[in-house]
Design a protein around this motif. Sequence first.
Motif, mmCIF file in Angstrom:
data_model
loop_
_atom_site.group_PDB
_atom_site.id
_atom_site.type_symbol
_atom_site.label_atom_id
_atom_site.label_comp_id
_atom_site.label_asym_id
_atom_site.label_seq_id
_atom_site.Cartn_x
_atom_site.Cartn_y
_atom_site.Cartn_z
ATOM 1 N N LEU A 3 0.694 -1.396 -0.023
ATOM 2 C CA LEU A 3 -0.008 0.277 -0.228
ATOM 3 C C LEU A 3 0.969 1.291 0.325
ATOM 4 O O LEU A 3 0.584 2.127 -0.978
ATOM 5 N N THR A 4 1.843 1.280 0.924
ATOM 6 C CA THR A 4 3.030 2.454 0.936
ATOM 7 C C THR A 4 3.645 2.628 -0.632
ATOM 8 O O THR A 4 3.695 3.687 -0.998
ATOM 9 N N GLU A 5 4.192 1.748 -1.002
ATOM 10 C CA GLU A 5 4.771 1.743 -2.356
ATOM 11 C C GLU A 5 3.712 2.211 -3.575
ATOM 12 O O GLU A 5 4.158 3.054 -4.216
ATOM 13 N N LYS A 6 2.604 1.976 -3.619
ATOM 14 C CA LYS A 6 1.815 2.353 -4.507
ATOM 15 C C LYS A 6 1.297 3.841 -4.222
ATOM 16 O O LYS A 6 1.236 4.506 -5.393
ATOM 17 N N ILE A 7 1.130 4.307 -3.103
ATOM 18 C CA ILE A 7 0.813 5.811 -3.013
ATOM 19 C C ILE A 7 2.004 6.660 -3.298
ATOM 20 O O ILE A 7 2.038 7.701 -4.034
ATOM 21 N N LEU A 8 3.486 5.913 -3.060
ATOM 22 C CA LEU A 8 4.461 7.005 -3.428
ATOM 23 C C LEU A 8 4.673 6.814 -4.865
ATOM 24 O O LEU A 8 5.264 7.869 -5.187
ATOM 25 N N ALA A 9 4.676 5.529 -5.372
ATOM 26 C CA ALA A 9 4.557 5.547 -6.883
ATOM 27 C C ALA A 9 3.878 6.253 -7.611
ATOM 28 O O ALA A 9 4.317 7.379 -8.551
ATOM 29 N N ARG A 10 2.721 6.557 -6.979
ATOM 30 C CA ARG A 10 1.539 7.513 -7.674
ATOM 31 C C ARG A 10 1.965 8.961 -7.633
ATOM 32 O O ARG A 10 2.035 9.808 -8.587
ATOM 33 N N ALA A 11 2.559 9.372 -6.487
ATOM 34 C CA ALA A 11 2.644 10.721 -6.137
ATOM 35 C C ALA A 11 3.897 10.976 -6.788
ATOM 36 O O ALA A 11 4.409 12.343 -7.036
ATOM 37 N N ALA A 12 4.796 9.971 -7.249
ATOM 38 C CA ALA A 12 6.315 10.435 -7.840
ATOM 39 C C ALA A 12 6.064 10.187 -9.192
ATOM 40 O O ALA A 12 6.903 10.653 -10.168
ATOM 41 N N GLY A 13 4.806 9.954 -9.739
ATOM 42 C CA GLY A 13 4.439 9.877 -11.370
ATOM 43 C C GLY A 13 5.069 8.693 -11.970
ATOM 44 O O GLY A 13 5.460 8.756 -13.052
ATOM 45 N N GLU A 14 5.310 7.715 -11.290
ATOM 46 C CA GLU A 14 6.065 6.283 -11.652
ATOM 47 C C GLU A 14 4.903 5.078 -11.722
ATOM 48 O O GLU A 14 4.056 5.217 -10.970
ATOM 49 N N THR A 15 5.287 4.387 -12.494
ATOM 50 C CA THR A 15 4.004 3.089 -12.439
ATOM 51 C C THR A 15 4.572 2.136 -11.355
ATOM 52 O O THR A 15 3.773 1.352 -10.891
ATOM 53 N N GLU A 16 5.813 2.139 -10.920
ATOM 54 C CA GLU A 16 6.129 1.070 -9.810
ATOM 55 C C GLU A 16 7.309 1.628 -9.092
ATOM 56 O O GLU A 16 8.271 2.485 -9.741
ATOM 57 N N VAL A 17 7.507 1.538 -7.945
ATOM 58 C CA VAL A 17 8.702 1.965 -6.965
ATOM 59 C C VAL A 17 9.159 0.623 -6.141
ATOM 60 O O VAL A 17 8.081 -0.178 -5.883
ATOM 61 N N ASN A 18 10.112 0.667 -5.638
ATOM 62 C CA ASN A 18 10.547 -0.593 -4.648
ATOM 63 C C ASN A 18 11.231 0.029 -3.599
ATOM 64 O O ASN A 18 11.754 0.996 -3.427
ATOM 65 N N ALA A 19 11.269 -0.816 -2.498
ATOM 66 C CA ALA A 19 11.776 -0.642 -1.192
ATOM 67 C C ALA A 19 13.281 0.069 -1.415
ATOM 68 O O ALA A 19 14.005 -0.817 -2.206
ATOM 69 N N GLY A 20 13.734 1.059 -1.146
ATOM 70 C CA GLY A 20 15.071 1.377 -1.147
ATOM 71 C C GLY A 20 15.285 2.584 -2.207
ATOM 72 O O GLY A 20 16.398 3.170 -2.268
ATOM 73 N N ASP A 21 14.274 2.423 -3.115
ATOM 74 C CA ASP A 21 14.234 3.796 -4.168
ATOM 75 C C ASP A 21 14.375 5.262 -3.560
ATOM 76 O O ASP A 21 13.398 5.172 -2.220
ATOM 77 N N ASN A 22 14.857 6.118 -4.099
ATOM 78 C CA ASN A 22 14.753 7.606 -3.745
ATOM 79 C C ASN A 22 13.895 8.311 -4.779
ATOM 80 O O ASN A 22 14.291 8.221 -5.666
ATOM 81 N N VAL A 23 12.960 8.810 -4.406
ATOM 82 C CA VAL A 23 11.657 9.501 -5.365
ATOM 83 C C VAL A 23 11.399 10.580 -4.877
ATOM 84 O O VAL A 23 11.228 10.981 -3.718
ATOM 85 N N TRP A 24 11.294 11.674 -5.793
ATOM 86 C CA TRP A 24 10.582 12.751 -5.595
ATOM 87 C C TRP A 24 8.981 12.829 -5.592
ATOM 88 O O TRP A 24 8.381 12.339 -6.688
ATOM 89 N N VAL A 25 8.396 12.932 -4.497
ATOM 90 C CA VAL A 25 6.941 12.932 -4.355
ATOM 91 C C VAL A 25 6.172 14.235 -4.361
ATOM 92 O O VAL A 25 6.860 15.346 -3.499
ATOM 93 N N ASN A 26 5.109 14.292 -4.982
ATOM 94 C CA ASN A 26 4.358 15.510 -4.843
ATOM 95 C C ASN A 26 3.444 15.458 -3.605
ATOM 96 O O ASN A 26 2.741 14.483 -3.378
ATOM 97 N N ALA A 27 3.575 16.410 -2.606
ATOM 98 C CA ALA A 27 2.694 16.546 -1.429
ATOM 99 C C ALA A 27 1.097 16.769 -1.528
ATOM 100 O O ALA A 27 1.035 17.758 -2.532
ATOM 101 N N ASP A 28 0.176 16.126 -1.072
ATOM 102 C CA ASP A 28 -1.150 16.678 -0.972
ATOM 103 C C ASP A 28 -1.351 17.598 0.023
ATOM 104 O O ASP A 28 -2.257 18.480 0.093
#
Length: 457
Positions: A3-28
């Motif tokens: 669930l956490t990875e899905k939200i972060l992927a969406r906020a980063a504009g990515e189709t998928e993220v994995n634990a350990g990735d560093n991603v820029w996310v948009n805050a709501d």
Amino acid sequence: MTLTEKILARAAGETEVNAGDNVWVNADLLMTHDVCGPGTIGVFKREFGEDARVWDANKIVIIPDHYIFTSDSLSNRNVDILREFAKAQGLQYFYDVIDDEDGKWKFDASQGLLKRQYGSRYAGVCHTALPQKGHLRPGEILFGTDSHTCMAGAFNQFATGIGNTDAGFVMGTGKLLIKVPETMHFRLEGELQPGVMAKDIILHAIGEIGFDGATYRAMQFDGPGAAGLSMDDRMTVANMAIEAGGKNGIFEYDDKTGAMVDERTKLNGTKSDYDPVERDSDETFVYDTTIDLGALEPTVACHPDPGQRKLAREMTGMKLDRAYIGSCTGGKTSDFLAFAEVVRGQEVCIDTFGVPATPEIVHDLQTTEWDGKSVWSILTDAGVRMTENAGCSACLGGPVDTFGRMNEGGQKCISATNRNFPGRMGSKESEVYLASPATVAASALAGHVADPRDYLN
């Protein structure tokens, strides 16, 4: 993905993220309060300029709640700094202590600590106020300058606490660089037995993994037992993910989530559309366990950290000096109702303090009647010192005149709050024992740690 990875992927504009990735996310949403707000504002002005505008005036929520009802002049001044900034920036969601936008906040000690001293917009404890005011929506990202921001994970959000520097950056850009956390899985099965509460679930879990067992990890709670919990219960559990070192806690979305979110966004005119995330069938967890809720017993986290777990029935020989019910995790309406059910018609034998988390909860307790008597009256008749000044109060110590603060060393307090490191509620020589509202109530009656099941009909 979890669930956490899905939200972060969406906020980063990515189709998928994995634990350990560093991603820029948009805050709501960015939330801050009177303790960290002035510092966050200072960072924002230093880095973006004195005349800079925030990234989105409708996505910043400022809720003074920590050091409010105190004569400490610097604490009072912090609220004024927030007011001046909110006015200059045109922030819609500043929940001021007073109604005069050009006024100054000053606590009047001569009125005492029990009677209301706040205006019509004051919201109380930020983590409880956020869902009440319709600011939490499933699938979104919330950053807050408070470690217990993770409580919003009960609403299928990625919600986490950040420092003033990160918050100042979010305030100016709406973005933040996040390392995707590994996820620990807690499958809940069965139902809680009478006298056992949601607080016992999280105290049990922390006792299993230790107070650093989830360091920079997501704690995902799901399963049929989780579905059976109320939203208040889920908030209690998610709130204390940080007490295990967690980056965030998170629950699945269901009809209960949607019902509360829909009601509150409509009531307060906040953004009503949202997009929850659902579980994948092939999630990858770094830790996986099942908790049988029916097997849990009233539990206590002993001094000096939340991981020191014992059963209440094993501690009945330990005398207490004080009992306390309140805070984001233990000051909700349902918490006070559970407390009142235990003490009803009886009288506490140690100093007992009650601090509702929000003004709405004060109203609930004063208007909800059992056999013609308000719950508020049931509590005060039992000897509980109830204050109408909703807020954090002694949960985190505060200035010496804070309601319920332990100013003397050597005291033992059983509390429905969420943290018990030395000095958390005042003197570093005092001791705090964490428990459910029901266990705190039974202990207040007994004068020693007690099992609430012995006091329920």
